[in-house]
Structures are given as C-alpha cells and as structure tokens.
Design a protein around this motif. Structure first.
Motif, PDB file in Angstrom:
ATOM      1  N   MET A  77      44.302   1.492   8.131  1.00 33.36           N
ATOM      2  CA  MET A  77      43.163   2.121   7.456  1.00 33.36           C
ATOM      3  C   MET A  77      42.231   2.769   8.462  1.00 33.36           C
ATOM      4  O   MET A  77      41.798   3.916   8.287  1.00 33.36           O
ATOM      5  CB  MET A  77      42.409   1.077   6.634  1.00 33.36           C
ATOM      6  N   ARG A  78      41.899   2.070   9.523  1.00 32.31           N
ATOM      7  CA  ARG A  78      41.000   2.639  10.527  1.00 32.31           C
ATOM      8  C   ARG A  78      41.626   3.854  11.210  1.00 32.31           C
ATOM      9  O   ARG A  78      40.939   4.822  11.525  1.00 32.31           O
ATOM     10  CB  ARG A  78      40.615   1.585  11.570  1.00 32.31           C
ATOM     11  N   LEU A  79      42.925   3.793  11.443  1.00 32.62           N
ATOM     12  CA  LEU A  79      43.610   4.926  12.056  1.00 32.62           C
ATOM     13  C   LEU A  79      43.543   6.151  11.136  1.00 32.62           C
ATOM     14  O   LEU A  79      43.230   7.260  11.576  1.00 32.62           O
ATOM     15  CB  LEU A  79      45.060   4.562  12.357  1.00 32.62           C
ATOM     16  N   LEU A  80      43.803   5.939   9.852  1.00 39.95           N
ATOM     17  CA  LEU A  80      43.743   7.053   8.911  1.00 39.95           C
ATOM     18  C   LEU A  80      42.323   7.605   8.803  1.00 39.95           C
ATOM     19  O   LEU A  80      42.118   8.824   8.754  1.00 39.95           O
ATOM     20  CB  LEU A  80      44.238   6.609   7.538  1.00 39.95           C
ATOM     21  N   LEU A  81      41.314   6.730   8.792  1.00 39.31           N
ATOM     22  CA  LEU A  81      39.929   7.189   8.723  1.00 39.31           C
ATOM     23  C   LEU A  81      39.551   7.994   9.963  1.00 39.31           C
ATOM     24  O   LEU A  81      38.791   8.965   9.868  1.00 39.31           O
ATOM     25  CB  LEU A  81      38.985   5.993   8.565  1.00 39.31           C
ATOM     26  N   GLU A  82      40.084   7.601  11.113  1.00 43.15           N
ATOM     27  CA  GLU A  82      39.806   8.352  12.333  1.00 43.15           C
ATOM     28  C   GLU A  82      40.428   9.747  12.245  1.00 43.15           C
ATOM     29  O   GLU A  82      39.795  10.743  12.615  1.00 43.15           O
ATOM     30  CB  GLU A  82      40.349   7.602  13.550  1.00 43.15           C
ATOM     31  N   PHE A  83      41.647   9.840  11.747  1.00 44.66           N
ATOM     32  CA  PHE A  83      42.265  11.148  11.551  1.00 44.66           C
ATOM     33  C   PHE A  83      41.476  11.965  10.525  1.00 44.66           C
ATOM     34  O   PHE A  83      41.252  13.173  10.705  1.00 44.66           O
ATOM     35  CB  PHE A  83      43.708  10.988  11.070  1.00 44.66           C
ATOM     36  N   ALA A  84      41.065  11.317   9.430  1.00 41.77           N
ATOM     37  CA  ALA A  84      40.359  12.011   8.366  1.00 41.77           C
ATOM     38  C   ALA A  84      39.003  12.543   8.825  1.00 41.77           C
ATOM     39  O   ALA A  84      38.490  13.521   8.271  1.00 41.77           O
ATOM     40  CB  ALA A  84      40.176  11.088   7.161  1.00 41.77           C
TER      41      ALA A  84
ATOM     42  N   ARG B 165      40.732   3.797  22.019  1.00 42.59           N
ATOM     43  CA  ARG B 165      39.304   3.473  22.176  1.00 42.59           C
ATOM     44  C   ARG B 165      38.609   3.356  20.829  1.00 42.59           C
ATOM     45  O   ARG B 165      37.858   2.407  20.589  1.00 42.59           O
ATOM     46  CB  ARG B 165      38.623   4.543  23.024  1.00 42.59           C
ATOM     47  N   GLU B 166      38.862   4.288  19.925  1.00 44.98           N
ATOM     48  CA  GLU B 166      38.121   4.334  18.673  1.00 44.98           C
ATOM     49  C   GLU B 166      38.670   3.385  17.616  1.00 44.98           C
ATOM     50  O   GLU B 166      37.915   2.871  16.795  1.00 44.98           O
ATOM     51  CB  GLU B 166      38.113   5.767  18.123  1.00 44.98           C
ATOM     52  N   VAL B 167      39.975   3.168  17.616  1.00 46.18           N
ATOM     53  CA  VAL B 167      40.592   2.346  16.575  1.00 46.18           C
ATOM     54  C   VAL B 167      40.845   0.918  17.043  1.00 46.18           C
ATOM     55  O   VAL B 167      40.551  -0.049  16.345  1.00 46.18           O
ATOM     56  CB  VAL B 167      41.907   2.989  16.081  1.00 46.18           C
ATOM     57  N   TRP B 168      41.385   0.794  18.263  1.00 51.04           N
ATOM     58  CA  TRP B 168      41.725  -0.533  18.770  1.00 51.04           C
ATOM     59  C   TRP B 168      40.643  -1.130  19.666  1.00 51.04           C
ATOM     60  O   TRP B 168      40.781  -2.235  20.151  1.00 51.04           O
ATOM     61  CB  TRP B 168      43.048  -0.487  19.535  1.00 51.04           C
ATOM     62  N   ASP B 169      39.566  -0.397  19.922  1.00 51.52           N
ATOM     63  CA  ASP B 169      38.483  -0.863  20.807  1.00 51.52           C
ATOM     64  C   ASP B 169      38.974  -1.116  22.220  1.00 51.52           C
ATOM     65  O   ASP B 169      38.481  -2.008  22.901  1.00 51.52           O
ATOM     66  CB  ASP B 169      37.840  -2.156  20.271  1.00 51.52           C
ATOM     67  N   TYR B 170      39.955  -0.361  22.657  1.00 52.71           N
ATOM     68  CA  TYR B 170      40.493  -0.573  23.993  1.00 52.71           C
ATOM     69  C   TYR B 170      39.845   0.385  24.977  1.00 52.71           C
ATOM     70  O   TYR B 170      40.109   1.576  24.961  1.00 52.71           O
ATOM     71  CB  TYR B 170      42.001  -0.313  24.042  1.00 52.71           C
ATOM     72  N   GLY B 171      39.023  -0.155  25.862  1.00 54.79           N
ATOM     73  CA  GLY B 171      38.583   0.598  27.009  1.00 54.79           C
ATOM     74  C   GLY B 171      39.318   0.114  28.236  1.00 54.79           C
ATOM     75  O   GLY B 171      39.014   0.475  29.357  1.00 54.79           O
TER      76      GLY B 171
ATOM     77  N   ALA C  13      35.651   1.996  10.181  1.00 55.39           N
ATOM     78  CA  ALA C  13      34.697   3.071  10.467  1.00 55.39           C
ATOM     79  C   ALA C  13      34.767   4.135   9.390  1.00 55.39           C
ATOM     80  O   ALA C  13      35.830   4.543   8.952  1.00 55.39           O
ATOM     81  CB  ALA C  13      35.012   3.695  11.824  1.00 55.39           C
ATOM     82  N   GLU C  14      33.615   4.613   8.958  1.00 54.79           N
ATOM     83  CA  GLU C  14      33.556   5.683   7.964  1.00 54.79           C
ATOM     84  C   GLU C  14      33.562   7.024   8.676  1.00 54.79           C
ATOM     85  O   GLU C  14      32.797   7.240   9.609  1.00 54.79           O
ATOM     86  CB  GLU C  14      32.290   5.552   7.120  1.00 54.79           C
ATOM     87  N   PRO C  15      34.413   7.932   8.270  1.00 56.42           N
ATOM     88  CA  PRO C  15      34.468   9.232   8.921  1.00 56.42           C
ATOM     89  C   PRO C  15      33.134   9.942   8.845  1.00 56.42           C
ATOM     90  O   PRO C  15      32.420   9.861   7.860  1.00 56.42           O
ATOM     91  CB  PRO C  15      35.540   9.993   8.123  1.00 56.42           C
ATOM     92  N   SER C  16      32.808  10.663   9.915  1.00 52.56           N
ATOM     93  CA  SER C  16      31.566  11.420   9.942  1.00 52.56           C
ATOM     94  C   SER C  16      31.780  12.863   9.517  1.00 52.56           C
ATOM     95  O   SER C  16      30.841  13.615   9.348  1.00 52.56           O
ATOM     96  CB  SER C  16      30.982  11.408  11.365  1.00 52.56           C
ATOM     97  N   GLY C  17      33.043  13.264   9.356  1.00 52.46           N
ATOM     98  CA  GLY C  17      33.335  14.639   8.966  1.00 52.46           C
ATOM     99  C   GLY C  17      34.407  14.669   7.909  1.00 52.46           C
ATOM    100  O   GLY C  17      34.656  13.705   7.230  1.00 52.46           O
ATOM    101  N   GLY C  18      35.088  15.809   7.801  1.00 51.06           N
ATOM    102  CA  GLY C  18      36.149  15.913   6.821  1.00 51.06           C
ATOM    103  C   GLY C  18      36.091  17.260   6.131  1.00 51.06           C
ATOM    104  O   GLY C  18      35.257  18.106   6.438  1.00 51.06           O
ATOM    105  N   PRO C  19      36.941  17.470   5.180  1.00 46.78           N
ATOM    106  CA  PRO C  19      36.994  18.757   4.514  1.00 46.78           C
ATOM    107  C   PRO C  19      35.707  19.034   3.763  1.00 46.78           C
ATOM    108  O   PRO C  19      35.105  18.137   3.195  1.00 46.78           O
ATOM    109  CB  PRO C  19      38.179  18.597   3.533  1.00 46.78           C
ATOM    110  N   SER C  20      35.293  20.288   3.735  1.00 55.11           N
ATOM    111  CA  SER C  20      34.109  20.650   2.981  1.00 55.11           C
ATOM    112  C   SER C  20      34.541  21.027   1.571  1.00 55.11           C
ATOM    113  O   SER C  20      35.022  22.122   1.319  1.00 55.11           O
ATOM    114  CB  SER C  20      33.397  21.843   3.640  1.00 55.11           C
ATOM    115  N   SER C  21      34.403  20.082   0.646  1.00 57.51           N
ATOM    116  CA  SER C  21      34.806  20.294  -0.731  1.00 57.51           C
ATOM    117  C   SER C  21      33.953  19.414  -1.610  1.00 57.51           C
ATOM    118  O   SER C  21      33.192  18.587  -1.137  1.00 57.51           O
ATOM    119  CB  SER C  21      36.291  19.931  -0.919  1.00 57.51           C
TER     120      SER C  21
END
Length: 231
Positions: free
Chosen positions: A167-174, A188-194, A123-131
C-alpha cells in the motif's frame, strides 16, 4: 502494547530474541515450528510476525504464504546470512522485510519499528492527477482507483487487498505519476531505509504489486527505477 509472534525453532535464538524484544516493550508469543506458529497466528491478536525461514513441520516461507491467504499482517523474515534464495523466496511469498542471522537486536528492532510504521500510518500522497476524483481524494489511473484516506484500492471496481508495504509503495507511486522513482528513493520513503538498504525488497514488492493491480501500470526504467503510468 504491540504483540509480536516469533516463530523460531532454535531454542537459544528464540529465548534471546524474546527477552531482548521484551526489554524494548514488546509483548511476545512464540512457537518452535511452523504448524504451531500457524495455530498461534490463527488465535489472533498479533500486530507483526517474525518468521524464521528454516522451520520444522512447515517452513517459514510456506507459513508466510498460508498467512497471506487470510491476512495482511506485517511479516518479517529471518534468514541465514548469504542465503539469497531464501530472502527472495520470502519476499515473493508476501513478507514485508527480512533480517539476516546472526540477529543483531538493534537492527531487528529498527526493522520492526519500520514495518509497524508502514502498517500503522501509510503516507498520503501529496500530488496526483488533477481531476474531480483527485479533488475528492480518490486517484484514478485507468481502471485503477486509489483512495488514500480510506486506504482502499480498486481495480475495475473490485477491491484489491494489499499488504502494508504494498500500500505504501503504491501511494508513493500515486504521489508522483509519470515520474521515475529510483530504488534508493523508494527504500528511503517506503521502507525508511537510510542505511543497509537492499534493492531486492523494492524489486520484489513491485513484482507483487504488479500481480495485484496489473503488470502494465508500473513501468521499469532500466538503470534508474520505476514509474507509475498516468493512464
């Protein structure tokens, strides 16, 4: 066609799982011991490995470590129900997920699909630092840089090799710097576990990630979860 390497010493389980996964459209290579599994892996062409923990010649956890020396191919461990130490050891060795025995085929298939989705389409992050780096797609957190488009992570300029789940975990944090992410949210977001989610997979993947990008970047918020420091 997705090719899976199944390493399992029990003939009945190996044949049963192979036939079942074949009906789901997967191509299967199999091995009955750890050394044969390592040789088969080195032959190449596998999209995912399913490793039993208890294997002759070379146990599944050691096999997982050997694979991780040269590859970030997704790895799913199989462990007897209740063997908590095996689960923890497998995840610490670099496995992306695990299933318990006796194997429930629909659960196994769901886990396989989840791991393959994480490997194929982080997943590509939708946010992040404004720089300026963020506007060009590269996110920076101190000495750490994350390029979601290229799926590259660098620490002090040096490339960091991450497994698909890391990688997905880091992207979720980022995507949410400075925001506390609960374990249930990460499952839910990284492992698709509902469903049937085990927070140990989060904790151990965070541990592995910290070893690669630095222990201080991901902060534990006791009783809640984790957050990525902005700098």
């Amino acid at each position: 066609m997705t090719c899976i390497l199944l390493v399992e010493d029990d003939d009945v389980i190996r044949k049963t799982v192979s036939m079942a996964l074949g009906r789901y459209g997967y191509q299967l290579d199999t091995a009955a011991d750890g050394l044969s599994g390592l040789e088969a892996f080195r032959g190449g062409g596998h999209d995912l490995l399913v490793l039993d923990v208890m294997l002759p010649e070379l146990d599944g956890i050691s096999l997982c470590r050997r694979v991780r020396e040269s590859s970030q191919v997704p790895i799913l461990m199989m462990s007897a129900r209740g063997d908590s130490l095996d689960v923890v050891s497998g995840l610490e060795a670099g496995a992306d997920d695990y299933v318990v025995k006796p194997v429930d085929i629909p659960v196994l298939v769901a886990r396989i699909r989840s791991v393959l989705r994480r490997a194929a389409a982080p997943a590509e992050p939708s946010g992040g630092p404004s720089s300026s780096e963020a506007s060009s797609g590269v996110l920076r957190f101190g000495e750490l840089s994350v390029d979601p488009a290229a799926l590259e992570v660098r620490l002090s300029g040096q490339l960091v090799e991450l497994a698909p789940t890391e990688m997905r975990l880091l992207l979720e944090f980022a995507a949410h710097p400075g925001i506390v992410l609960e374990r249930a949210t990460l499952l839910r977001e990284v492992w698709d576990y509902g469903w049937d989610g085990d927070s140990r997979v989060v904790d151990l993947c965070v541990q592995r990630l910290r070893k690669k990008i630095g222990a201080d970047l991901i902060e534990t918020v006791r009783g809640f979860g984790y957050k990525l420091r902005r700098s």
